[in-house]
Design a protein around this motif. Structure first.
Motif, short mmCIF file in Angstrom:
data_model
loop_
_atom_site.label_atom_id
_atom_site.label_comp_id
_atom_site.label_asym_id
_atom_site.label_seq_id
_atom_site.Cartn_x
_atom_site.Cartn_y
_atom_site.Cartn_z
N ARG A 181 -2.94 7.36 0.04
CA ARG A 181 -1.84 7.57 -0.92
C ARG A 181 -2.32 7.49 -2.37
NH1 ARG A 181 -0.05 4.40 3.14
NH2 ARG A 181 1.58 5.30 4.47
N THR A 182 -3.51 6.99 -2.62
CA THR A 182 -4.02 6.90 -3.99
C THR A 182 -4.69 8.20 -4.43
OG1 THR A 182 -6.17 6.04 -3.30
CG2 THR A 182 -4.45 4.42 -3.76
N ALA A 183 -4.90 9.13 -3.52
CA ALA A 183 -5.61 10.36 -3.89
C ALA A 183 -4.67 11.34 -4.58
CB ALA A 183 -6.23 11.01 -2.65
N ASP A 201 -0.47 0.95 -9.60
CA ASP A 201 -1.41 2.06 -9.38
C ASP A 201 -2.65 1.90 -10.25
OD1 ASP A 201 -2.38 4.32 -8.17
OD2 ASP A 201 -1.32 5.71 -9.49
N ARG A 207 -6.40 1.81 -11.31
CA ARG A 207 -7.53 2.64 -10.90
C ARG A 207 -8.86 1.99 -11.19
NH1 ARG A 207 -6.21 7.31 -8.24
NH2 ARG A 207 -3.97 7.00 -7.84
N LEU A 266 -14.51 6.39 10.53
CA LEU A 266 -14.43 6.30 9.08
C LEU A 266 -15.78 6.58 8.45
CD1 LEU A 266 -12.12 3.16 8.72
CD2 LEU A 266 -11.56 5.50 7.99
N VAL A 295 -14.84 -3.09 4.27
CA VAL A 295 -13.76 -2.17 3.90
C VAL A 295 -13.08 -1.60 5.15
CG1 VAL A 295 -13.28 0.09 2.87
CG2 VAL A 295 -14.77 -1.54 1.67
N MET A 296 -13.88 -1.25 6.13
CA MET A 296 -13.36 -0.47 7.27
C MET A 296 -12.80 -1.34 8.39
SD MET A 296 -16.35 2.40 7.36
CE MET A 296 -16.50 3.66 6.07
N HIS A 335 -18.15 3.51 -7.43
CA HIS A 335 -18.32 4.24 -6.17
C HIS A 335 -19.78 4.40 -5.77
CE1 HIS A 335 -14.10 4.99 -5.73
NE2 HIS A 335 -14.02 5.51 -6.93
N ALA A 341 -8.30 5.51 9.29
CA ALA A 341 -8.03 4.35 8.43
C ALA A 341 -6.89 3.51 9.00
CB ALA A 341 -7.72 4.79 7.01
N VAL A 342 -5.86 4.17 9.52
CA VAL A 342 -4.78 3.41 10.15
C VAL A 342 -5.33 2.60 11.32
CG1 VAL A 342 -2.59 3.55 11.38
CG2 VAL A 342 -3.05 5.12 9.48
N LEU A 400 -10.80 -2.84 -3.10
CA LEU A 400 -11.81 -2.42 -2.13
C LEU A 400 -12.98 -1.76 -2.83
CD1 LEU A 400 -9.45 -1.02 0.67
CD2 LEU A 400 -10.98 -2.99 0.88
N GLU A 459 -13.76 8.02 -0.39
CA GLU A 459 -13.41 6.61 -0.45
C GLU A 459 -11.91 6.41 -0.36
OE1 GLU A 459 -16.42 5.51 0.23
OE2 GLU A 459 -16.15 3.81 -1.14
N GLN A 460 -11.17 7.27 -1.05
CA GLN A 460 -9.71 7.12 -1.04
C GLN A 460 -9.13 7.35 0.35
OE1 GLN A 460 -9.15 9.83 -4.40
NE2 GLN A 460 -8.16 8.14 -5.49
N ALA A 499 0.81 -1.22 0.00
CA ALA A 499 0.00 0.00 0.00
C ALA A 499 0.84 1.26 0.00
CB ALA A 499 -0.93 0.00 1.20
N VAL A 555 -10.58 6.65 3.10
CA VAL A 555 -10.90 5.44 3.88
C VAL A 555 -10.00 4.29 3.46
CG1 VAL A 555 -12.66 3.66 4.22
CG2 VAL A 555 -13.30 6.09 4.31
N MET A 556 -9.77 4.15 2.16
CA MET A 556 -9.13 2.93 1.64
C MET A 556 -7.61 3.03 1.61
SD MET A 556 -11.83 2.19 -1.44
CE MET A 556 -13.52 1.62 -1.09
N ASN A 557 -7.08 4.15 1.16
CA ASN A 557 -5.63 4.33 1.08
C ASN A 557 -5.38 5.75 0.60
OD1 ASN A 557 -2.91 4.35 0.65
ND2 ASN A 557 -2.82 2.39 -0.42
N LYS A 604 -4.90 -2.66 1.96
CA LYS A 604 -5.27 -1.28 1.61
C LYS A 604 -5.23 -1.07 0.10
CE LYS A 604 -3.09 0.44 5.86
NZ LYS A 604 -4.26 0.25 6.74
N CYS A 605 -5.86 -1.98 -0.63
CA CYS A 605 -5.85 -1.90 -2.09
C CYS A 605 -7.07 -1.12 -2.57
CB CYS A 605 -5.87 -3.31 -2.68
SG CYS A 605 -6.01 -3.29 -4.47
N PHE A 606 -6.84 0.08 -3.09
CA PHE A 606 -7.93 0.96 -3.52
C PHE A 606 -8.77 0.31 -4.61
CE2 PHE A 606 -8.96 4.85 -6.26
CZ PHE A 606 -10.14 5.14 -5.59
#
Lengths: 191, 191, 191, 191, 191, 191
Positions: free
Chosen positions: F115-117, B179, B181, F90, B111-112, B187, F82-83, B90, F108-109, A138, F111-113, B85-87
């Motif tokens: 770093r993907t935003a 990465d 998407r 969340l 998810v949570m 969503h 999220a951590v 999930l 969503e990002q 991640a 919540v999920m990760n 934590k795979c966007f």
């Protein structure tokens, strides 16, 4: 603990009879070329379809054309399996590293701590990425992919590195979850 | 970060043209039934063989006969993907849980934090095993498999639980490493 | 990375000349019995006193009378070294397990994942304690010591288990911190 | 939990009688200079040989000539013991830091979080290396050793840093595994 | 590193002038009763509102009626702060444990490793829960709350245990993020 | 597992009757503006004082003037939660991110990760700091605070980032320890 002499996993699953002709031929070819049918194939043989899709996936991944040599794919396999402490994959693919490299010590280093091996920067970068994918996927970001490009890998190579590292994260868990046992022949190979 | 509107991963890989007829048909069927081709399929489409073996593996795993319902397989998919934590996964499989269960809150809980869901003991045991496989597969022992048997699972079911959990440990890492998407349509689905 | 053919660690430290007579005799005895002087001894030989106290400590620990057999002490050495991923100790003591047990697979299992070995409950309890000491010693409580007593160990045996596990937590770190290299002879021993 | 007033560990081990003359003299010297015999020595006194080799190893490590001052060696001892949460070593060596530095706050900082101490870069680099060795020795590479050289340490100093950090990784585990208790006198020393 | 003699954190924030009358009175009371104004209060004094809500929250938590004694709340504070290695809170609340218990060793044990303290089962259960909340709150389940009830705690007591443990997870992070420094007077208190 | 339809936590605590007038007014205002009283407030309502200090603390933190926008504070809330895998936070704060940003995918990002935003560097630096505080606050050093200054934050902003991240480390644990349940209305908000 109580597995009989023929059991390859801790799950009681009967081999589907007969296997498809393609799979019978595949088993024969293994026997002929390797002197054994790898236990992972026997483990999947309770269901011909599952065996076929697994074998197809595996053979494309490890044997098809790629910017990564077969040895490099095996190096990834073992470095990933070491993180996951998978007895089956370390045994089978550790032997493959010894065989393909002609360097028994290299096989041991992949099993024990890949950081001790005297690798070219390209291969070290490849294994660092594969291990990061295994330990903390991640957190991977563009800078990690870029460090592979900087080490000389194309985007297609990065896909292949990712695919091999990902695959062994699957198969390591499958082997540990089912207590899959490697063929004893592997232990003495190419020492 | 600099992906164009059509890019589904951070890797520049051109779609193989033309795809095999089987894969063209598969994409059409996706479009028809889902209103989209899932991006994971587009990601593999740079190579017809890789796409075919991935699709075959995936479809057998998630859709073939099993003692696990399709919803149960999706529950595993999301609980595993939450650890990693795979966007992508999930998003796509969280939507599947919402759809198959008709319970949007259940999708969110997977998810949570799957431990907050009011699950039957059977499903909780299944997810505890899948998450243990994800977090620390090397520690799995006979007592863990036995706890699944005690919860009512057959050895074949245990294989299937292990196979689904293992698969998403692969695909989570593939998605994070590249990465990948998710299609934006996911969503809003089944909220 | 740039170590010459004779270097046993990454630190440039000259051997003290001459070694004490006792240590010269010890090196000769090693050569005679093992066909080599283990590199760890060469590493300490920059200082006779350090070499002497290390050798005295080690020999008492691994060779003196104990309720633990020599093989059991080597099992602990390798299981601990696997947690710490110490290339030197896994190589040297993995070989010792293969030799003392006459079971090459057992040596591999200790290196790869001791939980896959078919051990008696006594030995499994011993290794579980040693690994817990390695991973999280601060959590050890009376219940952990009691589980060793329940497995048949005396309080003196518990001291010895703790002493061996502790020692390899020292020497693993010493080897990794200095990049200590095992004698190549170990790799092929007792395969 | 049920240790009597004289017990120094949770293990019932009788002191060997009589101790060797050398060890009797050592205990007398401790009593005279420190006003007590440190409990760690009493713990090893069930076996004269083990006591002797432990004392010889310890005294060479912490008291012999070195490019590291005695205070620096104690700083390492406490920073390492804090990672391992060893009550015995934090108490005994925390007191030593307070005494040798004349700075009670420094002793507390080593116990609580060495990163809060206002250290010279040399000492911070030394402790960062010692803590890395404690937490993740398998990741240490040439760049970590080089950062010590850049901070002014010789290769011999690096050996000594590694040796002290390694030793406390041993003795922390020995103390936790046996529930070794520090002499109560330490708590109030040099406050 | 470059903090002046008066700075209580690494952030340059001026005290709001004048503070509200209530806060001026509170500071005076602290000075009178403790001989100092705790630095945490000075740190919040850049903004009267923030200081007031922090003080109100803190005083209700630690001083209001509760099934937990003030000492028990301080035990939680220190056990939690030890996990988070918070120099400020370990110093200030370690002193409080020494004072309220009249047992300097107990204060040290909370800082170093609460598992070494000879606590009643009730207090051990309380600290085990607080530490679990600190290390892995997402895994807490009904069985953990039940173990507190079994140890004699009411649901209201469980709220208070959770509230104190949660609060120090906040304030530990606030102190570490801002490099908040404890008043030096704490170090020598109640030794 | 056995909570009745009205229970908001797993603890049986009766609402204090009557609440203070201020709190009655606050609940009415919530109902009017949000269409519900957030369950966290109901959870604290067993004690008017605790409810009041919690509400005061929370409202200052999240709503008072700050260099951080309300959305930025909510981004921190969700990334931290999220951590800690806190279902309550969340859910509630994920909804707030969706509402304040008008971007459901962004919620969503987080919540999920996170770093993907696709965040501006300023916001990414802010979240990296908040997550580091959550995962390993004891390692924070001046270089981490400086990286926030380099991203454009003032020292006061750094306080506010730290305060929000710290607060959710408290409230995440409070929610998980008590099994606090979010109002179901949140799930469908702003999708």
């Amino acid at each position: 603990m109580t597995k009989g002499p023929e059991a390859v996993t801790a799950l009681k699953l009967e081999q589907e009879m007969p296997l498809s002709e393609a799979m019978q031929a595949y088993f024969s070819k293994c026997d002929e070329k390797l002197g054994m049918v790898p236990n992972v194939l026997k483990a999947y043989a309770f269901n011909t379809t599952k065996l076929e899709v697994f074998a197809a996936f595996y053979n494309d991944l490890m044997l098809a054309d790629s910017g990564l040599s077969k040895l490099e794919r095996e190096l990834i396999a073992v470095a990933v399996s070491a993180v996951n402490k998978c007895f089956y994959c370390l045994t089978a693919h550790g032997a493959a590293v010894r065989q393909l490299s002609g360097n028994p010590e290299l096989g041991e280093q992949m099993v024990m701590n890949y950081r001790t091996a005297d690798l070219e920067p390209r291969q070290r970068a490849m294994l660092d990425f594969a291990v990061l994918m295994t330990e903390d996927s991640a957190r991977i970001g563009e800078e990690d992919r870029q460090s592979l490009r900087d080490a000389g890998f194309s985007d297609r190579d990065i896909w292949d590195i990712a695919a091999v590292a990902s695959f062994f994260n699957m198969t390591n868990r499958m082997a540990s979850a089912t207590d899959m046992r490697p063929n004893p022949e592997y232990h003495g190979l190419a020492r």
